[in-house]
Design a protein around this motif. Structure first.
Motif, PDB file in Angstrom:
ATOM      1  N   ILE A 237      28.693  36.667 -32.062  1.00 36.13           N
ATOM      2  CA  ILE A 237      28.402  35.685 -33.120  1.00 36.13           C
ATOM      3  C   ILE A 237      26.900  35.601 -33.301  1.00 36.13           C
ATOM      4  O   ILE A 237      26.172  35.231 -32.388  1.00 36.13           O
ATOM      5  CB  ILE A 237      28.926  34.275 -32.764  1.00 36.13           C
ATOM      6  CG1 ILE A 237      30.434  34.295 -32.507  1.00 36.13           C
ATOM      7  CG2 ILE A 237      28.596  33.290 -33.887  1.00 36.13           C
ATOM      8  CD1 ILE A 237      31.008  32.947 -32.146  1.00 36.13           C
ATOM      9  N   GLY A 271      38.726  34.973 -35.921  1.00 38.71           N
ATOM     10  CA  GLY A 271      39.421  35.825 -34.950  1.00 38.71           C
ATOM     11  C   GLY A 271      39.491  35.172 -33.581  1.00 38.71           C
ATOM     12  O   GLY A 271      40.231  34.219 -33.369  1.00 38.71           O
ATOM     13  N   ARG A 277      39.186  28.419 -28.369  1.00 39.42           N
ATOM     14  CA  ARG A 277      39.394  26.966 -28.358  1.00 39.42           C
ATOM     15  C   ARG A 277      40.828  26.614 -27.987  1.00 39.42           C
ATOM     16  O   ARG A 277      41.074  25.657 -27.255  1.00 39.42           O
ATOM     17  CB  ARG A 277      39.020  26.390 -29.722  1.00 39.42           C
ATOM     18  CG  ARG A 277      37.505  26.336 -29.890  1.00 39.42           C
ATOM     19  CD  ARG A 277      37.052  26.274 -31.331  1.00 39.42           C
ATOM     20  NE  ARG A 277      37.811  25.318 -32.117  1.00 39.42           N
ATOM     21  CZ  ARG A 277      37.673  25.180 -33.444  1.00 39.42           C
ATOM     22  NH1 ARG A 277      36.787  25.952 -34.087  1.00 39.42           N
ATOM     23  NH2 ARG A 277      38.383  24.311 -34.095  1.00 39.42           N
TER      24      ARG A 277
HETATM   25  N1  GUE Z   1      31.183  26.434 -21.327  1.00 36.46           N
HETATM   26  C1  GUE Z   1      31.338  27.167 -22.423  1.00 36.46           C
HETATM   27  N2  GUE Z   1      32.564  27.588 -22.757  1.00 36.46           N
HETATM   28  C2  GUE Z   1      32.755  28.324 -23.892  1.00 36.46           C
HETATM   29  O1  GUE Z   1      33.888  28.722 -24.190  1.00 36.46           O
HETATM   30  C3  GUE Z   1      31.629  28.607 -24.718  1.00 36.46           C
HETATM   31  C4  GUE Z   1      30.392  28.133 -24.325  1.00 36.46           C
HETATM   32  N3  GUE Z   1      30.275  27.413 -23.175  1.00 36.46           N
HETATM   33  N4  GUE Z   1      29.295  28.384 -25.058  1.00 36.46           N
HETATM   34  C5  GUE Z   1      29.350  29.123 -26.285  1.00 36.46           C
HETATM   35  C6  GUE Z   1      30.551  30.030 -26.380  1.00 36.46           C
HETATM   36  C7  GUE Z   1      30.939  30.341 -27.804  1.00 36.46           C
HETATM   37  N5  GUE Z   1      32.238  29.755 -27.980  1.00 36.46           N
HETATM   38  C8  GUE Z   1      32.920  29.687 -29.193  1.00 36.46           C
HETATM   39  C9  GUE Z   1      34.051  28.935 -29.365  1.00 36.46           C
HETATM   40  C10 GUE Z   1      34.671  28.836 -30.588  1.00 36.46           C
HETATM   41  C11 GUE Z   1      34.167  29.487 -31.687  1.00 36.46           C
HETATM   42  C12 GUE Z   1      34.834  29.341 -33.008  1.00 36.46           C
HETATM   43  O2  GUE Z   1      35.762  28.589 -33.159  1.00 36.46           O
HETATM   44  N6  GUE Z   1      34.369  30.073 -34.025  1.00 36.46           N
HETATM   45  C13 GUE Z   1      34.917  29.992 -35.370  1.00 36.46           C
HETATM   46  C14 GUE Z   1      33.861  29.531 -36.350  1.00 36.46           C
HETATM   47  C15 GUE Z   1      33.210  28.252 -35.950  1.00 36.46           C
HETATM   48  C16 GUE Z   1      32.015  27.887 -36.845  1.00 36.46           C
HETATM   49  O3  GUE Z   1      32.146  27.994 -38.064  1.00 36.46           O
HETATM   50  O4  GUE Z   1      30.975  27.520 -36.288  1.00 36.46           O
HETATM   51  C17 GUE Z   1      35.416  31.358 -35.776  1.00 36.46           C
HETATM   52  O5  GUE Z   1      34.985  32.352 -35.173  1.00 36.46           O
HETATM   53  O6  GUE Z   1      36.230  31.426 -36.679  1.00 36.46           O
HETATM   54  C18 GUE Z   1      33.050  30.250 -31.528  1.00 36.46           C
HETATM   55  C19 GUE Z   1      32.437  30.353 -30.289  1.00 36.46           C
HETATM   56  C20 GUE Z   1      32.632  29.165 -26.838  1.00 36.46           C
HETATM   57  N7  GUE Z   1      31.728  29.317 -25.880  1.00 36.46           N
END
Ligand code: GUE
Length: 293
Positions: A237, A271, A277
């Protein structure tokens, strides 16, 4: 060929519907699952992910408890917040949102968590259990992104056993634990873990039946590197801010024209992110169920 989209939004929705039933059953037995988040600082990406996690909780009936500290918080203040989450009975699981601001030792903070409340599977005890559990029942929380990748491949019927998975990136939350998970008995993939010092990355990517790109370098993976028909999961990302509108666009590690070569493609956005989540919610529900047995 046009790749089948590995749709994380739709798949996460199906997972969440299943979880909502388990949460109803837990609540009937007097257990209310509660997810805590600890956010230090105001990184725009982190703020957006944490907000998403609280929305997800509301959707499925999990309580959520949010602890936000300023980016200037001292190590002692962060330790005190962790102690508070460990002690709070309403918090059945929690995460420390990573990355922490520079100057705070992430590994030292993760180690202070109660491993039974670790909703991310990133406490050393739980990572150790992932290493020790070569096969058999999974009884500890799994890191959310690797778990989400496996869940998505399985739900789309993408074969994993005996296949060559090439992972690009060796980070704590994705690449490193993903290799451990995929090589377990029952999943049985052959995994090559590549990283920024890998010589001739392209030659490995070319061999992948399943490619997972998790480095955060926009467009790193070129369509002509891929084996036609491969399953491609984009986990990178990069936030690209439009200077005129101030709005951010998310760009993945995989060049979007990979859609013409791959057999399956998990895009950014839509994706693996939503699956990550959903797996966080699953870890919270699993832990609440374990607390009953
Ligand atoms: N302790 C910890 N656990 C994690 O699991 C963790 C973390 N820290 N730090 C950062 C990364 C990154 N991460 C994401 C989670 C959901 C989306 C997500 O839902 N993305 C959406 C878009 C969201 C938007 O529009 O901002 C998508 O890809 O469709 C992205 C990235 C979890 N992380």
């Amino acid at each position: 060929m046009v790749a089948v989209k590995l749709d994380g939004v739709a798949t996460a929705k199906a997972v969440k519907a299943e979880l909502a039933e388990r949460i109803t059953a837990l609540t009937a037995r007097g257990v209310t699952p509660g997810l805590g988040t600890l956010l230090v600082g105001s990184d725009p990406g982190s703020l957006s992910y944490v907000a998403g996690k609280h929305r997800d909780c509301a959707e499925v009936g999990i309580e959520s408890i949010r602890v936000d500290l300023p980016g200037t918080a001292t190590a002692d203040e962060v330790r005190a917040a962790i102690a508070g989450l460990n002690a709070n009975p309403a918090v059945t699981g929690y995460i420390i949102q990573l990355p922490l601001p520079a100057g705070l030792d992430e590994n030292a903070m993760l180690e202070l968590m109660d491993p039974d409340k670790d909703a991310d599977g990133l406490h050393p005890t739980n990572l150790g259990r992932l290493v020790l559990g070569v096969g058999g029942e999974i009884t500890s929380p799994l890191p959310c992104t690797p778990a989400g990748i496996v869940e998505m491949l399985q739900r789309y019927g993408v074969p994993i056993s005996g296949r060559h998975v090439v992972v690009v990136g060796r980070g704590l939350t994705v690449g490193r634990p993903l290799g451990l998970l995929l090589t377990r008995k029952g999943l049985d993939a052959t995994v090559t873990l590549t990283h920024s010092r890998t010589v001739d990355l392209e030659s490995y990517v070319r061999q992948a039946d399943i490619l997972v790109a998790a480095v955060g370098v926009a467009g790193l993976i070129k369509p002509e590197w891929l084996k036609p028909g491969a399953a491609v999961l984009d986990v990178g990302i990069t936030r690209v801010v439009n200077p005129e509108t101030g709005t951010a666009r998310l760009v993945g590690d995989v060049d979007p024209s990979a859609v013409d070569v791959a057999g399956y493609l998990s895009p950014v956005p839509g994706g693996v992110g939503p699956m990550t989540r959903a797996m966080l919610l699953r870890n919270v529900v699993d832990a609440a169920e374990r607390s009953l047995s």
